[in-house]
Motif scaffolding. Structure first.
Motif, PDB file in Angstrom:
ATOM      1  N   ARG A  22       0.673  -1.141  -0.399  1.00 41.92           N
ATOM      2  CA  ARG A  22       0.232   0.063  -0.018  1.00 41.92           C
ATOM      3  C   ARG A  22       0.883   1.329  -0.043  1.00 41.92           C
ATOM      4  O   ARG A  22       1.940   1.457   0.490  1.00 41.92           O
ATOM      5  N   ALA A  23       0.236   2.551  -0.274  1.00 43.41           N
ATOM      6  CA  ALA A  23       1.157   3.938  -0.657  1.00 43.41           C
ATOM      7  C   ALA A  23       1.634   4.018   0.895  1.00 43.41           C
ATOM      8  O   ALA A  23       0.478   3.748   1.655  1.00 43.41           O
ATOM      9  N   TRP A  24       3.186   3.817   0.975  1.00 42.80           N
ATOM     10  CA  TRP A  24       3.837   4.509   2.474  1.00 42.80           C
ATOM     11  C   TRP A  24       4.179   3.563   3.125  1.00 42.80           C
ATOM     12  O   TRP A  24       4.196   3.413   4.621  1.00 42.80           O
ATOM     13  N   GLN A  25       3.424   2.542   2.856  1.00 44.09           N
ATOM     14  CA  GLN A  25       3.972   1.501   3.275  1.00 44.09           C
ATOM     15  C   GLN A  25       4.938   0.525   3.828  1.00 44.09           C
ATOM     16  O   GLN A  25       6.237   0.470   2.456  1.00 44.09           O
ATOM     17  N   LEU A  26       5.822   0.204   4.843  1.00 39.66           N
ATOM     18  CA  LEU A  26       7.277   0.123   5.258  1.00 39.66           C
ATOM     19  C   LEU A  26       6.900  -0.853   4.456  1.00 39.66           C
ATOM     20  O   LEU A  26       6.186  -2.256   4.882  1.00 39.66           O
ATOM     21  N   VAL A  53      16.503   7.764  -9.912  1.00 41.97           N
ATOM     22  CA  VAL A  53      16.317   9.435  -8.296  1.00 41.97           C
ATOM     23  C   VAL A  53      16.281   8.712  -7.026  1.00 41.97           C
ATOM     24  O   VAL A  53      15.677   7.645  -7.277  1.00 41.97           O
ATOM     25  N   THR A  54      17.422   9.388  -6.735  1.00 39.22           N
ATOM     26  CA  THR A  54      18.039   8.796  -5.461  1.00 39.22           C
ATOM     27  C   THR A  54      16.039   8.697  -4.346  1.00 39.22           C
ATOM     28  O   THR A  54      16.055  10.677  -3.752  1.00 39.22           O
ATOM     29  N   LEU A  55      16.224   7.918  -3.769  1.00 40.45           N
ATOM     30  CA  LEU A  55      15.399   7.913  -2.364  1.00 40.45           C
ATOM     31  C   LEU A  55      15.566   8.127  -1.278  1.00 40.45           C
ATOM     32  O   LEU A  55      17.475   7.277  -0.479  1.00 40.45           O
ATOM     33  N   PRO A  56      15.557   8.894   0.052  1.00 43.38           N
ATOM     34  CA  PRO A  56      15.934   8.892   0.975  1.00 43.38           C
ATOM     35  C   PRO A  56      15.578   7.193   1.671  1.00 43.38           C
ATOM     36  O   PRO A  56      15.391   7.452   2.653  1.00 43.38           O
ATOM     37  N   ALA A  57      16.468   6.918   1.394  1.00 47.38           N
ATOM     38  CA  ALA A  57      16.528   5.506   1.874  1.00 47.38           C
ATOM     39  C   ALA A  57      18.083   4.850   1.639  1.00 47.38           C
ATOM     40  O   ALA A  57      18.454   4.664   0.016  1.00 47.38           O
ATOM     41  N   SER A  58      18.812   4.537   3.017  1.00 46.18           N
ATOM     42  CA  SER A  58      20.050   4.149   2.037  1.00 46.18           C
ATOM     43  C   SER A  58      20.701   3.490   3.565  1.00 46.18           C
ATOM     44  O   SER A  58      19.962   3.628   4.491  1.00 46.18           O
ATOM     45  N   ALA A  59      21.563   2.288   2.769  1.00 44.73           N
ATOM     46  CA  ALA A  59      22.288   2.063   4.045  1.00 44.73           C
ATOM     47  C   ALA A  59      23.689   1.302   4.372  1.00 44.73           C
ATOM     48  O   ALA A  59      24.234   1.630   3.272  1.00 44.73           O
ATOM     49  N   PRO A  60      24.399   1.593   4.743  1.00 47.81           N
ATOM     50  CA  PRO A  60      25.718   1.177   5.174  1.00 47.81           C
ATOM     51  C   PRO A  60      26.253  -0.364   4.950  1.00 47.81           C
ATOM     52  O   PRO A  60      24.962  -1.125   5.038  1.00 47.81           O
ATOM     53  N   ARG A  70      15.211  -0.120   4.612  1.00 50.46           N
ATOM     54  CA  ARG A  70      14.441   0.633   5.169  1.00 50.46           C
ATOM     55  C   ARG A  70      13.685   1.115   4.357  1.00 50.46           C
ATOM     56  O   ARG A  70      13.342   2.436   3.390  1.00 50.46           O
ATOM     57  N   VAL A  71      12.122   0.841   3.814  1.00 47.56           N
ATOM     58  CA  VAL A  71      11.620   1.435   2.567  1.00 47.56           C
ATOM     59  C   VAL A  71      10.302   1.995   1.999  1.00 47.56           C
ATOM     60  O   VAL A  71       9.258   1.286   3.134  1.00 47.56           O
ATOM     61  N   LYS A  72       9.749   3.853   2.254  1.00 49.48           N
ATOM     62  CA  LYS A  72       8.197   3.273   2.000  1.00 49.48           C
ATOM     63  C   LYS A  72       7.808   4.300   0.849  1.00 49.48           C
ATOM     64  O   LYS A  72       9.118   5.405   0.111  1.00 49.48           O
ATOM     65  N   LEU A  73       7.906   4.083  -0.137  1.00 46.30           N
ATOM     66  CA  LEU A  73       6.594   4.448  -1.391  1.00 46.30           C
ATOM     67  C   LEU A  73       5.585   5.373  -1.376  1.00 46.30           C
ATOM     68  O   LEU A  73       4.791   4.357  -0.954  1.00 46.30           O
ATOM     69  N   GLY A  74       5.424   5.795  -2.508  1.00 51.72           N
ATOM     70  CA  GLY A  74       3.924   6.677  -2.797  1.00 51.72           C
ATOM     71  C   GLY A  74       3.460   7.114  -4.037  1.00 51.72           C
ATOM     72  O   GLY A  74       2.432   7.320  -3.975  1.00 51.72           O
ATOM     73  N   ILE A  75       4.465   6.259  -4.789  1.00 47.51           N
ATOM     74  CA  ILE A  75       4.218   6.644  -5.971  1.00 47.51           C
ATOM     75  C   ILE A  75       3.355   5.361  -6.232  1.00 47.51           C
ATOM     76  O   ILE A  75       3.671   4.183  -6.551  1.00 47.51           O
ATOM     77  N   SER A  90      22.409  -2.687  -8.647  1.00 50.79           N
ATOM     78  CA  SER A  90      21.779  -3.733  -8.735  1.00 50.79           C
ATOM     79  C   SER A  90      20.786  -3.903 -10.035  1.00 50.79           C
ATOM     80  O   SER A  90      21.241  -2.987 -10.803  1.00 50.79           O
ATOM     81  N   GLN A  91      20.454  -4.955 -10.334  1.00 52.37           N
ATOM     82  CA  GLN A  91      19.475  -5.441 -11.020  1.00 52.37           C
ATOM     83  C   GLN A  91      18.022  -4.425 -11.181  1.00 52.37           C
ATOM     84  O   GLN A  91      18.041  -4.375  -9.720  1.00 52.37           O
ATOM     85  N   VAL A  92      17.364  -4.278 -11.947  1.00 54.05           N
ATOM     86  CA  VAL A  92      16.178  -3.364 -11.698  1.00 54.05           C
ATOM     87  C   VAL A  92      15.555  -4.243 -11.185  1.00 54.05           C
ATOM     88  O   VAL A  92      15.026  -5.580 -11.356  1.00 54.05           O
ATOM     89  N   PHE A  93      14.253  -4.277  -9.613  1.00 57.04           N
ATOM     90  CA  PHE A  93      13.277  -5.320  -9.334  1.00 57.04           C
ATOM     91  C   PHE A  93      11.782  -4.416  -9.896  1.00 57.04           C
ATOM     92  O   PHE A  93      12.060  -3.008  -9.916  1.00 57.04           O
ATOM     93  N   ASN A  94      10.731  -4.607  -9.532  1.00 58.57           N
ATOM     94  CA  ASN A  94       9.546  -4.070  -9.390  1.00 58.57           C
ATOM     95  C   ASN A  94       9.300  -4.355  -7.975  1.00 58.57           C
ATOM     96  O   ASN A  94       9.008  -5.505  -7.438  1.00 58.57           O
ATOM     97  N   VAL A  95       8.150  -2.787  -7.322  1.00 57.56           N
ATOM     98  CA  VAL A  95       7.665  -2.556  -6.317  1.00 57.56           C
ATOM     99  C   VAL A  95       5.960  -2.432  -6.746  1.00 57.56           C
ATOM    100  O   VAL A  95       6.104  -1.316  -7.436  1.00 57.56           O
ATOM    101  N   THR A  96       5.313  -3.067  -7.090  1.00 56.76           N
ATOM    102  CA  THR A  96       3.838  -2.729  -7.369  1.00 56.76           C
ATOM    103  C   THR A  96       3.150  -1.625  -5.894  1.00 56.76           C
ATOM    104  O   THR A  96       3.037  -2.385  -5.273  1.00 56.76           O
ATOM    105  N   VAL A  97       3.212  -0.294  -5.673  1.00 56.61           N
ATOM    106  CA  VAL A  97       2.016   0.686  -5.111  1.00 56.61           C
ATOM    107  C   VAL A  97       0.743   0.338  -5.235  1.00 56.61           C
ATOM    108  O   VAL A  97       0.485   0.934  -6.249  1.00 56.61           O
ATOM    109  N   ARG A  98      -0.383   0.093  -4.653  1.00 54.52           N
ATOM    110  CA  ARG A  98      -1.800  -0.278  -4.538  1.00 54.52           C
ATOM    111  C   ARG A  98      -2.523   1.045  -4.162  1.00 54.52           C
ATOM    112  O   ARG A  98      -2.337   1.770  -3.121  1.00 54.52           O
TER     113      ARG A  98
END
Length: 98
Positions: A22-26, A53-60, A70-75, A90-98
């Motif tokens: 869902r939109a903004w679901q972690l 576009v670089t998102l505000p999700a990063s980790a060492p 940890r990721v949240k998507l709104g589009i 990395s290879q491109v992967f997909n996440v669908t936001v409902r």
């Protein structure tokens, strides 16, 4: 510059914990980085209007090469994502936001 052999080439694997959210679901993106130093910063990128576009999700990168973002998507719709560190992607992967 030191030439790297193909076996030493840096790489990143990336796997989302879910493929539909869902939109903004972690959720998490986990994987392993090989050929990158521990502590190297990995960031998530999203394709928006044909550009990465670089998102505000990063980790060492951990000492064993593992990482977890940890990721949240709104589009809404199918999102093309990838994890990057410098010129390594990395290879491109997909996440669908409902």
């Amino acid at each position: 510059m030191v030439q790297k052999t193909a076996s030493e080439k840096a790489s990143i694997t990336a796997k989302p914990s879910v493929t539909v959210v869902r939109a903004w679901q972690l959720f998490r993106v986990t994987g392993k980085a090989t050929g990158l130093k521990a502590g190297s910063k990995l960031t998530l990128q999203q394709k928006q209007k044909g550009k990465w576009v670089t998102l505000p999700a990063s980790a060492p990168v951990a000492a064993n090469g593992a990482y977890s973002l940890r990721v949240k998507l709104g589009i809404k719709g199918k999102n093309d994502l990838r994890v990057v560190s410098g010129k390594v992607t990395s290879q491109v992967f997909n996440v669908t936001v409902r």
